[in-house]
Write an enzyme that holds these catalytic residues in place. Structure first.
Site, mmCIF file in Angstrom:
data_model
loop_
_atom_site.group_PDB
_atom_site.id
_atom_site.type_symbol
_atom_site.label_atom_id
_atom_site.label_comp_id
_atom_site.label_asym_id
_atom_site.label_seq_id
_atom_site.Cartn_x
_atom_site.Cartn_y
_atom_site.Cartn_z
ATOM 1 N N LYS A 18 39.929 25.130 45.083
ATOM 2 C CA LYS A 18 38.884 26.086 45.464
ATOM 3 C C LYS A 18 37.946 26.289 44.285
ATOM 4 C CE LYS A 18 39.470 30.637 45.901
ATOM 5 N NZ LYS A 18 39.793 31.982 46.436
ATOM 6 N N ARG A 61 42.087 35.400 53.194
ATOM 7 C CA ARG A 61 43.309 35.409 52.390
ATOM 8 C C ARG A 61 43.541 36.751 51.706
ATOM 9 N NH1 ARG A 61 43.061 36.084 47.006
ATOM 10 N NH2 ARG A 61 41.872 34.200 46.587
ATOM 11 N N GLN A 89 33.756 41.134 50.768
ATOM 12 C CA GLN A 89 35.210 41.243 50.689
ATOM 13 C C GLN A 89 35.752 42.483 51.400
ATOM 14 O OE1 GLN A 89 37.546 39.208 49.610
ATOM 15 N NE2 GLN A 89 36.130 37.635 48.921
ATOM 16 N N GLY A 173 39.149 43.992 43.026
ATOM 17 C CA GLY A 173 37.914 43.535 42.406
ATOM 18 C C GLY A 173 38.050 42.926 41.028
ATOM 19 N N SER A 248 45.680 42.993 43.195
ATOM 20 C CA SER A 248 45.566 41.608 43.649
ATOM 21 C C SER A 248 44.574 40.846 42.781
ATOM 22 C CB SER A 248 45.102 41.581 45.111
ATOM 23 O OG SER A 248 44.836 40.261 45.526
#
Length: 277
Positions: A18, A61, A89, A173, A248
């Site tokens: 990616k 995802r 997002q 973020g 995350s």
């Protein structure tokens, strides 16, 4: 900044890379701040199988992982969601939280009121029964929230140190050591910090690196990886008053796994455009 993220998953024979670029100044020229491409390869021959929009794939995802974390960590009766940052997002974040909790009210905050209004209209079209509010400050947005999502490109904290007990926070973020969406004052008050990968967050996100550098947090204070909750090795939320934080940063295998699933379904349904001979 641009990220080049390769991964191989032996179990699903998934191989890919990616490429994602994050250019915050694109807002000034009415362009997307996040652009990306996923290249999926044949795990046996290395031949290219597919090109995909990595921006949308990342939304899927990241949203899915947030939904999973929220299901394990938010109070079962949680009904009020606050979203700080209403870019692309945020859409995946909102949909994922709605899928695991009965959300009755969503409060939005963005430095650009217009972007917040665009988000409100999109959400209202899909979920007309949910009350959607736009606030003038991030603190006003979170003061009565059960679940908080921070989805910004900010280098500095976007909320302050006042968090209601029993709140669950999804922070998605900050992806560089210099970026800190969640201030140290809040991290100090969190009862459980959950991550996708201890190794990854300790290398990538200022949300944890900065408090560790300041001496108020240790790497051992990370309670669990999300996989440990799913496997039942560690408990999720145990008490109503706990403040929980899911930080995350994304993992490459997740992107490749999602891409391979999309590819397999597209082939089965004869969808997509063939560009390789």
């Amino acid at each position: 900044s641009s990220l080049f993220i390769p991964s191989y998953i032996n179990k699903t024979e998934s191989l890919g890379i990616k490429i994602v670029s994050v250019f915050p100044k694109n807002q000034a020229i009415a362009k997307s701040t996040i652009n990306g491409l996923m290249i999926l390869l044949n795990a046996d021959t290395g031949e290219p199988l597919a090109l995909m929009d990595a921006s949308y794939l990342t939304v899927l995802r990241t949203g899915a992982v947030t939904g999973l974390a929220t299901d394990y960590l938010a109070r079962k009766e949680a009904s009020k969601l606050a979203v700080i940052g209403t870019g692309v997002q945020s859409r995946g974040q909102i949909e994922s939280v709605i899928s695991v909790r009965q959300i009755e009210e969503i409060t939005l905050y963005n430095r650009s009121y217009q972007k917040a209004e665009e988000a409100r209209l999109e959400i209202r079209e899909k979920h007309p029964d949910i009350n959607i509010i736009i606030t003038n400050s991030s603190q006003e947005a979170i003061e009565n929230a059960d679940i908080i999502v921070t989805a910004t490109n900010s280098n500095v904290p976007v909320i302050n140190g006042t968090i209601p007990k029993g709140t669950h926070i999804n922070a998605i973020g900050s992806f560089k050591p210099t970026m800190q969406e969640i201030p140290t004052e809040i991290v100090k008050k969190v009862n459980k910090i959950i991550v996708e990968s201890r190794e990854a967050v300790l290398e990538e996100t200022g949300d944890l690196i900065i408090p560790i550098r300041e001496g108020v947090l240790a790497s051992e204070d990370i309670y669990a990886e999300l996989g440990e909750l799913v496997e039942g090795k560690r408990n999720g939320r145990e008490f109503e008053h706990e403040i929980t934080l899911f930080k995350s940063v994304g993992l490459a295998p997740m992107d490749v796994a999602v891409a391979k699933t999309i590819y397999d379904r597209a082939v089965a349904m004869n969808l997509g455009t063939y560009i390789f001979v």
